[in-house]
Design a protein around this motif. Structure first.
Motif, short mmCIF file in Angstrom:
data_model
loop_
_atom_site.label_atom_id
_atom_site.label_comp_id
_atom_site.label_asym_id
_atom_site.label_seq_id
_atom_site.Cartn_x
_atom_site.Cartn_y
_atom_site.Cartn_z
N SER A 13 0.80 -1.23 0.00
CA SER A 13 0.00 0.00 0.00
C SER A 13 0.83 1.27 0.00
CB SER A 13 -0.95 0.00 1.20
OG SER A 13 -0.24 -0.03 2.42
N ALA A 14 2.13 1.19 0.28
CA ALA A 14 2.96 2.39 0.35
C ALA A 14 4.43 2.02 0.16
CB ALA A 14 2.77 3.10 1.69
N GLY A 15 5.25 3.04 -0.07
CA GLY A 15 6.69 2.87 -0.11
C GLY A 15 7.18 1.90 -1.17
N ILE A 16 8.14 1.07 -0.80
CA ILE A 16 8.75 0.14 -1.74
C ILE A 16 7.73 -0.85 -2.28
CG2 ILE A 16 10.40 -1.78 -1.91
CD1 ILE A 16 12.19 -0.21 0.05
N GLY A 17 6.84 -1.36 -1.42
CA GLY A 17 5.84 -2.32 -1.87
C GLY A 17 4.92 -1.74 -2.92
N TYR A 18 4.51 -0.49 -2.74
CA TYR A 18 3.66 0.15 -3.74
C TYR A 18 4.41 0.35 -5.05
CZ TYR A 18 1.00 3.52 -6.39
OH TYR A 18 0.33 4.14 -7.40
N ALA A 57 -4.06 2.87 -2.97
CA ALA A 57 -3.13 2.23 -3.90
C ALA A 57 -3.89 1.61 -5.07
CB ALA A 57 -2.30 1.17 -3.17
N TYR A 58 -5.00 0.95 -4.75
CA TYR A 58 -5.82 0.34 -5.80
C TYR A 58 -6.31 1.38 -6.80
CZ TYR A 58 -9.91 -1.70 -8.07
OH TYR A 58 -10.82 -2.10 -9.00
N GLN A 59 -6.80 2.50 -6.30
CA GLN A 59 -7.30 3.55 -7.18
C GLN A 59 -6.20 4.08 -8.10
OE1 GLN A 59 -10.42 4.32 -7.65
NE2 GLN A 59 -11.13 2.96 -6.01
N ASN A 60 -4.99 4.12 -7.60
CA ASN A 60 -3.87 4.59 -8.42
C ASN A 60 -3.44 3.56 -9.47
OD1 ASN A 60 -3.77 6.95 -6.90
ND2 ASN A 60 -2.18 6.19 -5.52
N LEU A 61 -3.75 2.29 -9.23
CA LEU A 61 -3.30 1.22 -10.12
C LEU A 61 -4.39 0.67 -11.03
CD1 LEU A 61 -1.26 -0.85 -7.48
CD2 LEU A 61 -0.28 0.53 -9.32
#
Length: 264
Positions: free
Chosen positions: A16-21, A47-51
């Motif tokens: 959801s954030a940082g390296i994982g995102y 994160a979903y909305q961005n992807l």
């Protein structure tokens, strides 16, 4: 370069954030069908909305992979949705920075670290291996951290757990290679993430110093002269996930701007 990842099913934890995102964003841009996992439902939805407009299908799953039951439900959900898992990216926070002397750490302090990131990665790996072996193709990438090879007095707990994960990566890679399941780890150095910026704020308050001065001091210790970016870690993960890395397994690669001093 086309990495040939279109249509692959990738599961990314801590996404959801940082390296994982950043890893999720990179794999999604390569056409992977993506399952992003995190503990914070609000951040996961953002994160979903961005992807969501990426080429592949994007699914979210709010879960804590430090817990066995959540991990089992997560993997089963992916198999129910897609029937396979091609790529697993284990990404999780380790222990927080601490100046506590080692003799003052309790058994509970150590157990909490081992039951967290360490067992989380081991458990998720064990859950996906049967499917990957059966399909005779798989990629497992463990996001670990430089403290596994570069001990730090403020990262004693993380360092011990990370060293164990490096050993685990090599051992599993050796066992799984004959099924074309490749297992590698990535050691990010000092990366400019939300977690790192939180650390700067805490350290600045504790030391009664200016954040910018602390950040500049950190940058001065790195041969390249700056902190890394999350997408610079993500680029390596995407490469290791692909057929471009078809003869690479059992290695731990630092992404740290030359900060690590170990030769091996």
């Amino acid at each position: 370069m086309d990495l040939g990842l279109s249509g692959k099913v990738a599961l990314v934890t801590g996404a959801s954030a940082g390296i994982g995102y950043a890893i999720s964003q990179k794999l999604a841009s390569e056409g992977c069908n993506l399952i992003i996992c995190g503990r914070n439902a609000e951040r996961l939805e953002q994160a979903y909305q961005n992807l969501v407009n990426s080429p592949g299908k994007i699914i979210t799953c709010c879960a804590d992979v430090h817990k066995a039951i959540d991990s089992e439900k997560l993997v089963q959900s992916v198999l129910n949705q897609f029937g396979k898992i091609d790529i697993l990216v284990n990404n999780s926070d380790g222990a927080k920075f601490s100046s506590v002397a080692v003799e003052n750490l309790s058994d509970e302090d150590w157990v909490s670290v081992f039951e967290g990131k360490l067992m989380g990665y081991i458990r998720m790996t064990n859950l996906v291996l049967p499917t990957m072996k059966n399909q005779r193709w798989g990629r497992i990438i463990n996001i670990i951290g430089t403290s596994g090879k570069e001990p730090s007095p403020r990262l004693i707990k993380s360092g011990v757990a990370n060293a164990a994960l490096i050993n685990f990566t090599k051992s599993v890679a050796t066992q799984a290679a004959k099924w074309n399941v490749l297992v590698n780890s990535v050691n990010p150095g000092i990366i400019d993430t939300p977690r790192h910026r939180e650390y700067l704020e805490v350290f600045a308050q504790k030391e009664d110093r200016n954040i910018e001065a602390i950040a500049q001091g950190i940058d001065n210790t790195i041969p390249i002269g700056r902190r890394g970016l999350s997408n610079e870690v993500a680029n390596l993960v995407a490469f290791l996930s692909s057929e471009c890395a078809s003869y690479i397994t059992g290695v731990t690669i630092p992404v740290d701007g030359g900060l690590s001093t170990a030769a091996f």
